[in-house]
Design a protein around this motif. Structure first.
Motif, PDB file in Angstrom:
ATOM      1  N   SER A   1       1.102   1.765   3.224  1.00  0.00           N
ATOM      2  CA  SER A   1       0.786   0.342   3.140  1.00  0.00           C
ATOM      3  C   SER A   1      -0.044  -0.129   4.325  1.00  0.00           C
ATOM      4  CB  SER A   1       2.065  -0.488   3.038  1.00  0.00           C
ATOM      5  OG  SER A   1       2.872  -0.318   4.194  1.00  0.00           O
ATOM      6  N   ASP A   2      -0.019   0.630   5.422  1.00  0.00           N
ATOM      7  CA  ASP A   2      -0.837   0.268   6.584  1.00  0.00           C
ATOM      8  C   ASP A   2      -2.323   0.460   6.300  1.00  0.00           C
ATOM      9  OD1 ASP A   2       0.023   3.030   6.456  1.00  0.00           O
ATOM     10  OD2 ASP A   2      -1.014   3.358   8.358  1.00  0.00           O
TER      11      ASP A   2
ATOM     12  N   ASN B   1       5.250   1.854   5.314  1.00  0.00           N
ATOM     13  CA  ASN B   1       4.432   2.657   6.218  1.00  0.00           C
ATOM     14  C   ASN B   1       5.370   3.638   6.913  1.00  0.00           C
ATOM     15  OD1 ASN B   1       2.856   3.739   8.244  1.00  0.00           O
ATOM     16  ND2 ASN B   1       2.620   1.834   9.381  1.00  0.00           N
TER      17      ASN B   1
ATOM     18  N   HIS C   1       5.579   3.832  10.760  1.00  0.00           N
ATOM     19  CA  HIS C   1       6.038   2.704  11.565  1.00  0.00           C
ATOM     20  C   HIS C   1       7.319   3.072  12.302  1.00  0.00           C
ATOM     21  CE1 HIS C   1       7.273  -1.373  12.659  1.00  0.00           C
ATOM     22  NE2 HIS C   1       6.060  -1.766  12.347  1.00  0.00           N
TER      23      HIS C   1
ATOM     24  N   LYS D   1      -8.759  -1.819   5.841  1.00  0.00           N
ATOM     25  CA  LYS D   1      -7.767  -1.770   4.771  1.00  0.00           C
ATOM     26  C   LYS D   1      -8.449  -1.936   3.423  1.00  0.00           C
ATOM     27  CE  LYS D   1      -3.814  -3.295   7.479  1.00  0.00           C
ATOM     28  NZ  LYS D   1      -2.610  -4.151   7.479  1.00  0.00           N
TER      29      LYS D   1
END
Length: 340
Positions: free
Chosen positions: A81-82, A108, A111, A319
């Protein structure tokens, strides 16, 4: 800079053409065997964790896997998702929930607080799904059995290892790798928790045997869900260039110090090869003495294309949501129905 640069790009392709559609067909024997093993293990499962890449939340999710997940409690983890553009996250979740999936999480795995997220957010939802479907539980069985499913290279084995790390503080329980196809069979169940007693099955990434849409296939290839060498690194970079130019997403210009956008993949690769100093020396010939210093070297197209794809995977172009057109189509349908 982007507006000035766009004025220099006089023509943008409206359609991506792949010379050979068969390049997108990849369904090795272990996938078919893995699907059979998943179905035979289904009777022992309490819940299924589906994993998919957040950059392609719709593309490539195997319909055969979807059919399996409908008959067991099911959650969806959208990993990486990052790297994904999250401005349409709510719309993505809404669209997926229309399939009947109630619990969707963006994750992520790199993380530093990912284990806390698993423990405090993801796992409670799994228990809630299991408890709300108590009829699936086997009488007298105190162990819980979960299975992780999804297409190749979306982080299934990484998720299993993060579950194990979260609840047992132990090392890896499954092999992981940067390339797809590391897991090639339904492995023995791995204990990820002692209290309650939870086991998780890792599974091979399974694609649909036939990908009818070229763009869906190329998005899977760009995200590494299909091995680069089967489609060709240069072809995949060409699709990346096509996708970015079509959306006026010119982050590649800044990354590689390009003065204006280009729709010519080999012009692009040549420039990046010079920037990265990825060139091959030309063998001597009768013309070698007359050649300029620059002509004595040629770009290593294969190597530089691989390097660009690694940059893409590292998020060097910002992104990205590759499945943006699926949301656009959904939006057009809503307007047609008069709801907006």
């Amino acid at each position: 800079m982007a507006r000035q640069a766009f004025q220099g790009l006089t023509r943008v392709r409206e359609k991506f053409i792949l010379p050979d559609k068969n390049l997108l067909r990849w369904f090795p024997g272990h996938m078919a065997k893995g699907l059979d093993q998943i179905q035979s293990t289904l009777k022992n499962l309490d819940a299924i964790i589906e994993v998919h890449d957040a950059r392609i939340p719709f593309a490539g999710r195997n319909p055969q896997i979807r059919n399996i997940t409908k008959i067991r409690p099911h959650i969806l983890l959208l990993t990486k998702s990052d790297l994904a553009d999250d401005k349409h996250r709510e719309r993505i979740v809404h669209k997926i929930k229309e399939e009947g999936i109630r619990n969707i999480f963006h994750m992520n795995c790199k993380h530093k607080y990912v284990t806390n997220y698993i423990k405090n957010t993801v796992f409670p939802s799994i228990w809630q799904e299991i408890e709300s479907s108590a009829s699936y539980r086997r009488e007298g069985d105190t162990d819980y059995h979960l299975m992780i499913v999804g297409v190749p290279n979306v982080g299934k084995s990484t998720i299993l290892n993060k579950l194990r790390e979260t609840f047992t503080n132990k090392g890896k329980g499954a092999l992981v790798g940067a390339k797809c196809g590391v897991t090639t069979s339904v492995m023995n169940k791995v204990r990820v928790s002692n209290n309650p007693s939870v086991f998780v099955y890792d599974t091979p990434g399974i694609l649909t045997p036939y990908i009818p849409d070229i763009e869906v296939g190329m998005r899977l290839a760009l995200c590494g869900c299909i091995p680069y060498h089967l489609v060709g690194e240069e072809q995949i970079v060409d699709y990346m260039l096509f996708w970015m130019n079509k959306r006026k997403h010119y982050a590649y210009m800044e990354t590689y110090n390009i003065s204006e956008p280009t729709d010519d993949v080999y012009q692009f690769l040549t420039h990046v090869a010079k920037e990265k100093k990825m060139v091959l020396k030309v063998k001597k010939s009768k013309f070698f003495q007359e050649a300029t210093e620059e002509e004595k070297f040629k770009p290593d197209f294969h190597a530089v294309a691989g390097s660009i794809l690694r940059d893409f995977q590292n998020g060097d172009f910002g992104k990205i949501l590759l499945d943006d057109e699926a949301l656009a189509m959904d939006s057009r349908q809503v307007r047609t129905n008069g709801e907006l």
